[in-house]
Write an enzyme that holds these catalytic residues in place. Structure first.
Site, short mmCIF file in Angstrom:
data_model
loop_
_atom_site.label_atom_id
_atom_site.label_comp_id
_atom_site.label_asym_id
_atom_site.label_seq_id
_atom_site.Cartn_x
_atom_site.Cartn_y
_atom_site.Cartn_z
N TYR A 1 18.18 30.38 85.61
CA TYR A 1 17.67 30.93 86.87
C TYR A 1 18.60 30.59 88.02
O TYR A 1 18.86 29.42 88.28
CB TYR A 1 16.26 30.40 87.18
CG TYR A 1 15.75 30.92 88.50
CD1 TYR A 1 15.41 32.26 88.65
CD2 TYR A 1 15.63 30.10 89.62
CE1 TYR A 1 14.96 32.76 89.85
CE2 TYR A 1 15.18 30.59 90.83
CZ TYR A 1 14.85 31.92 90.95
OH TYR A 1 14.41 32.42 92.14
N LYS B 1 16.86 36.03 92.18
CA LYS B 1 16.02 37.07 91.59
C LYS B 1 16.64 38.48 91.63
O LYS B 1 15.92 39.45 91.67
CB LYS B 1 14.64 37.03 92.26
CG LYS B 1 13.54 37.81 91.59
CD LYS B 1 13.15 37.27 90.22
CE LYS B 1 12.11 38.14 89.55
NZ LYS B 1 11.78 37.70 88.22
N ASP C 1 24.10 37.03 97.44
CA ASP C 1 23.58 35.88 98.18
C ASP C 1 24.66 34.81 98.06
O ASP C 1 24.91 34.29 96.97
CB ASP C 1 22.27 35.43 97.52
CG ASP C 1 21.69 34.17 98.15
OD1 ASP C 1 22.39 33.51 98.93
OD2 ASP C 1 20.51 33.87 97.85
P1 13P Z 1 16.82 34.49 96.34
O1 13P Z 1 16.89 35.18 95.00
O2 13P Z 1 16.62 35.46 97.46
O3 13P Z 1 18.01 33.58 96.56
O4 13P Z 1 15.52 33.60 96.34
C1 13P Z 1 15.45 32.55 95.46
C2 13P Z 1 14.18 31.81 95.49
O5 13P Z 1 13.95 31.07 94.56
C3 13P Z 1 13.24 31.97 96.60
O6 13P Z 1 12.13 31.13 96.48
P1 13P Z 2 16.14 24.56 94.88
O1 13P Z 2 15.29 23.82 95.87
O2 13P Z 2 16.79 23.67 93.86
O3 13P Z 2 17.08 25.55 95.50
O4 13P Z 2 15.16 25.45 93.97
C1 13P Z 2 14.13 26.15 94.52
C2 13P Z 2 14.52 27.49 94.83
O5 13P Z 2 14.33 27.94 95.93
C3 13P Z 2 15.13 28.27 93.73
O6 13P Z 2 16.22 29.01 94.12
MG MG Z 3 18.94 32.70 98.00
MG MG Z 4 17.87 36.96 98.12
#
Ligand code: 13P
Ligand code: 13P
Ligand code: MG
Ligand code: MG
Length: 371
Positions: free
Chosen positions: A234, A237, A12
């Protein structure tokens, strides 16, 4: 016989918008890099896809697994796409590139990797699975079904070349250990481990000695990279990928994609913090929308021809999977209704790998003894 290697490497490097999908300019930039590598003879063939917000590089070549040249190409391609993502100010530009410089092998640097090296057979059908908004353990259920469940794979019962079963290589991704288990004789031991999908993850599947395939050549491989363990916080995922070979002593194509008719529960979804159903979708719907999901899987089917990746066939672009999608949407409604409560939200041990511990820290000083 000269072997072919298929490498599926993903990262990503910026979501558009949010964490939903990949902007076409990133794919275009990646295409420029891989096209050049094909012209230079490093790659035999390639395809660029996206699973939600993950940029997926599928490459065939003669360099073997863990090749510095191939991993370097993937890394530099992700770096080039990151530049585009930064220019467009995409969300989380460069998200999965966790280190500053490439150092010989892309493993442990953020991207997910699945690689298979094998002698190409007379007919070599291959399925590349790509998931978004979940983790490597999400492949345990379908890989088990494909290679060990006779209710899924009729060939285990009726095809003499598969009748002896398969060998599973299972990793303890937290303790960094592995074990090989033979099926059907060690089926219950296998399930004892892989049911705990956040710790035990199927890494590879091998044929048994009596199969028509060489026993040292894996027939399936799954990416097991965990971003949290590299980054220490974090960042996303660990959206996983898998390569599965099919037919002639292996599960038929329809047996390989059959497990996804059941939208089983996986962890991931919003903020990597929720359980939800996995929805099999066509490439068109490879985007995570509702509550950043629900988690999705695409399946790209190929026939290999002297290393050429003939395809892709968009395998879930089929009304036969409509009911699975409808069921997934219904389960999504039901799970969402729990809001911040478990088991929609992940159990507290799993939340350690999310941003929740930072909230808990704020409350830590306010706890009083009750006894
Ligand atoms: P990704 O791992 O696909 O970037 O998603 C992160 C996330 O926090 C979605 O809510
Ligand atoms: P951000 O809004 O800081 O990206 O966190 C929320 C999320 O989507 C985690 O990746
Ligand atoms: Mg993402
Ligand atoms: Mg992703």
């Amino acid at each position: 016989m000269e072997k072919i290697t298929v490498s599926l490497i993903k990262a990503d490097v910026g979501g558009f918008p949010g964490h939903s999908t990949v902007h076409p300019d990133l794919k275009e930039r990646a295409n420029k890099e891989l096209k050049q590598a094909k012209q230079n003879g490093l790659l035999v063939d390639y395809h660029i896809l996206n699973a939600g917000d993950d940029l997926e590089l599928l490459m065939s070549h003669r360099k073997g697994v863990d090749s510095e040249e191939i991993h370097g190409l993937a890394w530099h391609t992700f770096e080039a796409a990151t530049e585009v993502a930064k220019e467009l100010k995409l969300h989380g530009a460069g998200q999965d590139l966790l280190v500053d410089a490439f150092s010989g092998n892309i493993r442990g640097m953020g991207p997910g990797i699945a690689e298979l090296e094998f002698v190409e057979r007379g007919s070599e059908p291959l399925v590349a699975f790509m998931m978004d908004k979940t983790e490597p353990g999400a492949f345990n259920y379908p890989i088990y079904k494909i290679f060990a469940d006779p209710f899924n794979t009729a060939g285990l019962v009726v095809d003499p070349t598969m009748h002896d079963g398969f060998v599973f290589e299972v990793w303890d991704i937290k303790k960094k250990k592995r074990v090989f288990l033979r099926t059907p004789e060690e089926l219950y031991s296998l399930l004892a481990l892989i049911g705990a999908k956040s710790e035990y993850v199927i890494k590879r599947v091998f044929p048994k000695v009596t199969s028509p395939l060489p026993k040292d050549e894996p027939v399936a491989v799954i990416s097991t990279e965990k971003l949290f363990f590299t980054a220490g916080k974090y960042v996303g995922k660990d959206d996983p990928v898998a390569l599965v070979r099919s037919q002639s002593g292996l599960p038929a194509l329809g047996e390989v994609i059959e497990p996804f008719a059941m939208p089983y529960l996986v962890s991931g979804w919003m903020r990597g913090s929720h359980n939800g159903p996995i929805m099999p979708v066509s490439f068109t719907y490879s985007k995570c929308t509702r509550f950043d999901g629900p988690p999705r899987v695409i399946a790209a089917g190929f026939q290999l021809s002297k290393g050429r990746l003939v395809g892709p066939a968009d395998l879930f672009d089929d009304p036969a999977y409509d009911r699975a999608r409808r069921k997934a949407a219904m389960i999504a409604d039901y799970m969402r209704a729990h809001g911040p409560f478990e088991p929609h939200r992940l159990p507290i041990e799993e939340m350690e790998y999310t941003t929740l511990p930072n909230v808990m820290k704020k409350l830590a000083g306010r706890f009083e003894d009750t006894e």
